[in-house]
Design a protein around this motif. Sequence first.
Motif, PDB file in Angstrom:
ATOM      1  N   VAL A  46       0.831  -1.142  -0.082  1.00  0.00           N
ATOM      2  CA  VAL A  46       0.027  -0.223  -0.029  1.00  0.00           C
ATOM      3  C   VAL A  46       0.751   1.215   0.122  1.00  0.00           C
ATOM      4  N   HIS A  47       2.140   1.293  -0.333  1.00  0.00           N
ATOM      5  CA  HIS A  47       2.919   2.256  -0.251  1.00  0.00           C
ATOM      6  C   HIS A  47       2.448   3.575  -0.811  1.00  0.00           C
ATOM      7  N   PRO A  48       1.836   3.503  -2.245  1.00  0.00           N
ATOM      8  CA  PRO A  48       1.659   4.736  -2.523  1.00  0.00           C
ATOM      9  C   PRO A  48       0.660   5.789  -1.636  1.00  0.00           C
ATOM     10  N   PHE A  49      -0.119   4.995  -0.706  1.00  0.00           N
ATOM     11  CA  PHE A  49      -1.250   5.625  -0.052  1.00  0.00           C
ATOM     12  C   PHE A  49      -0.603   6.027   1.378  1.00  0.00           C
ATOM     13  N   VAL A  50       0.806   5.673   1.714  1.00  0.00           N
ATOM     14  CA  VAL A  50       1.252   5.782   2.974  1.00  0.00           C
ATOM     15  C   VAL A  50       2.296   6.748   2.947  1.00  0.00           C
ATOM     16  N   PRO A  51       2.309   7.933   3.521  1.00  0.00           N
ATOM     17  CA  PRO A  51       3.359   8.914   3.538  1.00  0.00           C
ATOM     18  C   PRO A  51       4.467   8.609   4.188  1.00  0.00           C
ATOM     19  N   GLY A  52       5.861   8.840   3.593  1.00  0.00           N
ATOM     20  CA  GLY A  52       7.096   8.054   4.233  1.00  0.00           C
ATOM     21  C   GLY A  52       7.126   6.655   4.020  1.00  0.00           C
ATOM     22  N   SER A  53       6.534   5.971   3.178  1.00  0.00           N
ATOM     23  CA  SER A  53       6.215   4.516   3.239  1.00  0.00           C
ATOM     24  C   SER A  53       7.742   3.841   3.249  1.00  0.00           C
ATOM     25  N   THR A  54       8.600   4.552   2.429  1.00  0.00           N
ATOM     26  CA  THR A  54       9.869   3.927   2.298  1.00  0.00           C
ATOM     27  C   THR A  54      10.650   4.022   3.430  1.00  0.00           C
ATOM     28  N   TRP A  55      10.562   5.120   4.348  1.00  0.00           N
ATOM     29  CA  TRP A  55      11.331   5.012   5.484  1.00  0.00           C
ATOM     30  C   TRP A  55      10.759   4.002   6.398  1.00  0.00           C
ATOM     31  N   LEU A  56       9.383   3.874   6.475  1.00  0.00           N
ATOM     32  CA  LEU A  56       8.749   2.948   7.337  1.00  0.00           C
ATOM     33  C   LEU A  56       8.965   1.573   7.035  1.00  0.00           C
ATOM     34  N   MET A  57       9.010   1.154   5.459  1.00  0.00           N
ATOM     35  CA  MET A  57       9.708  -0.143   5.452  1.00  0.00           C
ATOM     36  C   MET A  57      11.110  -0.462   5.821  1.00  0.00           C
ATOM     37  N   VAL A  58      11.884   0.315   5.439  1.00  0.00           N
ATOM     38  CA  VAL A  58      13.243   0.444   5.935  1.00  0.00           C
ATOM     39  C   VAL A  58      13.317   0.022   7.485  1.00  0.00           C
ATOM     40  N   HIS A  59      12.761   0.754   7.930  1.00  0.00           N
ATOM     41  CA  HIS A  59      12.897   0.799   9.710  1.00  0.00           C
ATOM     42  C   HIS A  59      12.113  -0.380  10.191  1.00  0.00           C
ATOM     43  N   MET A  60      11.203  -0.884   9.595  1.00  0.00           N
ATOM     44  CA  MET A  60      10.227  -2.108   9.938  1.00  0.00           C
ATOM     45  C   MET A  60      11.204  -3.248   9.974  1.00  0.00           C
ATOM     46  N   VAL A  61      12.006  -3.181   8.673  1.00  0.00           N
ATOM     47  CA  VAL A  61      13.073  -4.332   8.783  1.00  0.00           C
ATOM     48  C   VAL A  61      14.165  -4.161   9.720  1.00  0.00           C
ATOM     49  N   ALA A  62      15.058  -3.182   9.426  1.00  0.00           N
ATOM     50  CA  ALA A  62      16.200  -2.921  10.049  1.00  0.00           C
ATOM     51  C   ALA A  62      16.077  -2.685  11.636  1.00  0.00           C
ATOM     52  N   LEU A  63      15.035  -1.747  11.918  1.00  0.00           N
ATOM     53  CA  LEU A  63      14.880  -1.741  13.644  1.00  0.00           C
ATOM     54  C   LEU A  63      13.835  -2.792  14.060  1.00  0.00           C
ATOM     55  N   GLY A  64      13.057  -3.288  13.320  1.00  0.00           N
ATOM     56  CA  GLY A  64      11.934  -4.113  13.760  1.00  0.00           C
ATOM     57  C   GLY A  64      12.478  -5.510  13.695  1.00  0.00           C
ATOM     58  N   ALA A  65      12.516  -6.211  12.462  1.00  0.00           N
ATOM     59  CA  ALA A  65      12.916  -7.540  12.298  1.00  0.00           C
ATOM     60  C   ALA A  65      14.298  -7.869  12.685  1.00  0.00           C
ATOM     61  N   VAL A 112       8.776   9.716  14.340  1.00  0.00           N
ATOM     62  CA  VAL A 112       9.161  10.203  13.175  1.00  0.00           C
ATOM     63  C   VAL A 112       8.445  10.826  12.161  1.00  0.00           C
ATOM     64  N   PRO A 113       7.362   9.947  11.592  1.00  0.00           N
ATOM     65  CA  PRO A 113       6.489  10.465  10.825  1.00  0.00           C
ATOM     66  C   PRO A 113       5.445  11.576  10.802  1.00  0.00           C
ATOM     67  N   THR A 114       5.332  11.436  12.341  1.00  0.00           N
ATOM     68  CA  THR A 114       4.209  12.227  12.766  1.00  0.00           C
ATOM     69  C   THR A 114       4.625  13.683  13.336  1.00  0.00           C
ATOM     70  N   SER A 115       6.083  13.719  13.430  1.00  0.00           N
ATOM     71  CA  SER A 115       6.864  14.618  13.789  1.00  0.00           C
ATOM     72  C   SER A 115       6.607  14.907  15.369  1.00  0.00           C
ATOM     73  N   LEU A 116       6.254  13.847  16.021  1.00  0.00           N
ATOM     74  CA  LEU A 116       6.147  13.872  17.518  1.00  0.00           C
ATOM     75  C   LEU A 116       7.565  13.719  18.124  1.00  0.00           C
ATOM     76  N   TRP A 117       8.119  14.771  18.455  1.00  0.00           N
ATOM     77  CA  TRP A 117       9.707  14.525  19.003  1.00  0.00           C
ATOM     78  C   TRP A 117       9.773  13.898  20.323  1.00  0.00           C
ATOM     79  N   PRO A 118       8.831  14.169  21.318  1.00  0.00           N
ATOM     80  CA  PRO A 118       8.930  13.526  22.263  1.00  0.00           C
ATOM     81  C   PRO A 118       9.013  12.063  22.234  1.00  0.00           C
ATOM     82  N   ALA A 119       7.847  11.590  21.352  1.00  0.00           N
ATOM     83  CA  ALA A 119       7.913  10.063  20.943  1.00  0.00           C
ATOM     84  C   ALA A 119       9.126   9.443  20.530  1.00  0.00           C
ATOM     85  N   THR A 120       9.620  10.160  19.594  1.00  0.00           N
ATOM     86  CA  THR A 120      10.829   9.628  18.824  1.00  0.00           C
ATOM     87  C   THR A 120      12.089   9.472  19.836  1.00  0.00           C
ATOM     88  N   VAL A 121      12.108  10.447  20.789  1.00  0.00           N
ATOM     89  CA  VAL A 121      13.394  10.792  21.742  1.00  0.00           C
ATOM     90  C   VAL A 121      13.092   9.579  22.873  1.00  0.00           C
TER      91      VAL A 121
END
Length: 920
Positions: A46-65, A112-121
């Motif tokens: 569904v990447h065409p409909f998800v803002p920042g989908s590339t960043w999300l996929m990269v981090h789901m694999v790298a930071l998650g799995a 990160v995608p929502t610019s919620l800096w406290p959540a990111t930190v």
Amino acid sequence: MSTAGGTTARPSASPGAPGRPTRGTWGLRDRPGLVWLVLAAATALVHPFVPGSTWLMVHMVALGAMSHSVMVWSTHFATTLLKTAPDLDPRAAQGRRLLLLHAGAVLVLVGVPTSLWPATVVGATLVVAAVAWHAVALWRRLRHALPGRFRVTVRSYLAAAACLPVGALLGTLLARGPDDEMHARLVVAHSLVNVLGWLGITVVATVVTLWPTMLRAPMDADAERRARTALPVLVGGLALAVTAALVGSRPLLAVGLLVYLAGLARSASSMAGPARARPPRHHAPASVAAGLLWLVAGVLAVAWRVATAPTWADAATGYDAVAAVFVVGFMLQVLLGALSHLVPSVIGGGPSVVRAGMREMDRWWVLRLVVVNGGLALCLLPVPSGARVLCSVLVLLALVVFVPLLLRAIRACIAQRRAIAERTAKGEPPPSPSQGRAEVAAVLDAPVPVHQLGAGLAALALAVAAGPATAPVLGADVPAAASEQVAPTGVTRDIEVTATGDMTFEPSRVDVDPGDRVVITVRSTDASTRHDLVFDDEHRSERIGEGESSTLDLGVVGSTREGFCSVTGHRLMGMTFTVAVRGEPAGGTQGSDGGGHTGHDGAAGAAGPGTAGSQGSPFALDPTARWSDGFEAADAVLPPLDDDRVHRVTLTVRETTAEVAPGVRATRWTFDDGSGRTGPGPVLHGRVGDRFVITLVNDGSMGHSVDLHAGELAPDRPMRTIAPGERLTYTFTATRAGMWMYHCSTMPMSTHIGAGMHGAVVIEPEDLPEVDRSYVLVASEMHLGAPDAGGVRPVDAEAAADDRPSLMTFNGAAFQYDAQPLPARVGERVRIWLLAAGPSRPTSFHVVGGQLDTTWLEGTSTLDRRDAGAGGAQALGLLPAQGGFVETRFVQAGRYPFVSHVMADAERGAHGVFEVTDRR
């Protein structure tokens, strides 16, 4: 390297036997890796409909799995190699670490995608805490272990763990929205320390012992010594590369990456002996080997990109291709290859159980590897976009099919175990160990299914051939689809286009026949700035300066195409180039605003730094939004005069981001005097007769200049536009008093001034009475486009040209002095210096509840409190680029709003408060 299936290792000895991890299912350890992979696959669909989908996929694999896998399996291998008791790090503690890791990963992926800096930190902190705890547990095992071989593997795990906090810190800094150059340097450093350090060093250390195990071949006798000598080379090369990226040294970064590759080659050389003894003939070792080759390719790609790009920002443009190499080529193939071996092995039950699982994991393995590796290579090459879409779909399918195969393998292993148990219960002898080992060897030595190789190549060839025809259905860009509507003529048109200092392309048009292939070489003769030529995401040149060139292949053209320079404002100035197809009906243009391209002067995906599409949603402030924690309003106090009559100031052009209204972050172009300011440039304060020596340094990505209204001199040289990396000195003597403006005079000026490139010069008139407080307020408008994936709104050049402001500000941020009022006391005389910086709108300054007893406009006193019987004033009206000051006394304590009495502008942000308190 993550147990995505159902069971994990238990020794044939008792469950608590030293040196052997316990077996059995454990959902927290076995399933999260699989969940992250499924989420990444779903995001890809569904990447065409998800803002920042590339960043999300990269981090789901790298930071998650992958991070889950590293923590699970480095614990597993450390326990096995060191022969330490499992209770040194009990399962409960491991579970809490994993929960901490995944909670942090979720917060980062939300923050990160929502610019919620406290959540990111908070998320980054949790991830770092989990990995630090993991490292401490590994260190305790190392400390309690008896001397033995391959302690270097666990030391490598510790070195890798030390990398992740650095990567998390760099990622958190990225989320703050640094300027373009620093953003690019942080992206490179962040990716290197995480991919090559946290993941790469772990994988390299594990493969030393896992590789011969997968092949069932003898280990290289020199493997441990090679691993031991390779570790400091890997760590040293990585440290050098990351440091070079942070300090901005591109040659040093290339050296660091080459050193890292030398360490990788040193460690991987121990794989050659086992491979010669038993060549890879099944999925697990073949996939791992392919992944390591893509790791090498990714390192070389980063080195080449950084070494050849004109600027750091250019090096980071299109970095998604490098991410694809690391994620799809390296991470996923190593992960899935390791799981193909580990899952059947750790379920337990003997060689026949392993054989049952391996058979399932090896289904269509050659076909899958050909599609993944060949498809990825094609996606990185300049193939038509429709073909790229089809190839990416095939790659995704080849990866996703691993999930059902994994589940089938688990079921097959469990079924075989039950069958053995049933035969044993009936008194039948179980398969002998020698028989089981022979069955496993038969699988390992089975001939490679060559017919699958042909099938994989045929599938990719079909995708390349059929892709352009299916591009409209698959959502590929329109230009690629148009090229298939005509038969190629076989003619290649090589066209040279020159970007000039007059903001034009010469020629601005070329006529071609339908079906011609068009190759365009862009050259620049403009010494003042950089230019590019963009048709769409896939067809764009590099951004070039004077004397440089770049070539783009537009492919077979079936319809008229319009290109443009994507530097903010340049398209508005007329920098367009048309490839016109002869005989085409009217209305057939593609790549323009009415065709396959979206946006103007910064279209989606094709814009340079600081651009925005005018077709984005209208700007509207969220009335519930609040300023971020730590926000500080710009200092409005007039800098005091000193005894110096020569003022030396360096103004450095920077392109950065800032919070410009509650909950709104935007791209800003600034004159920075070293204070890191994100609002108007510094206030210059002097007297008549003072000399100003202004040094302009362009650290931006495009041409900029400075025009100081306080000086009188020919503009040809001191106000010229200078290219990125250049500097000039502007010297003048202040001959007249006034509230003067300075600004960037590079065209289009409306864009540059509105983006923040303006400031004030206060030259006091003689005998100006002293006052208790002096403030400076610079009124200006701001033009913002739709937010990007990180929530940052870029500059909208078209809105600036059309005088459609998003916000009105005092000192560069809307409503900032409502949140942090300007102080005063009852009875004090307060002077407010005012400048209307525009670029296009006037202002009418008014203090609600107060009256002005002194007004001074454009060098002339229009009302003086010292005049007997003088009246009062309610507002001071200023046209763009006019300035002056007003004075007032507050007679009562309270909150006195000040506004632009152009009320629509006050409601857009030209509003603040004086907080007046009683005298103590």
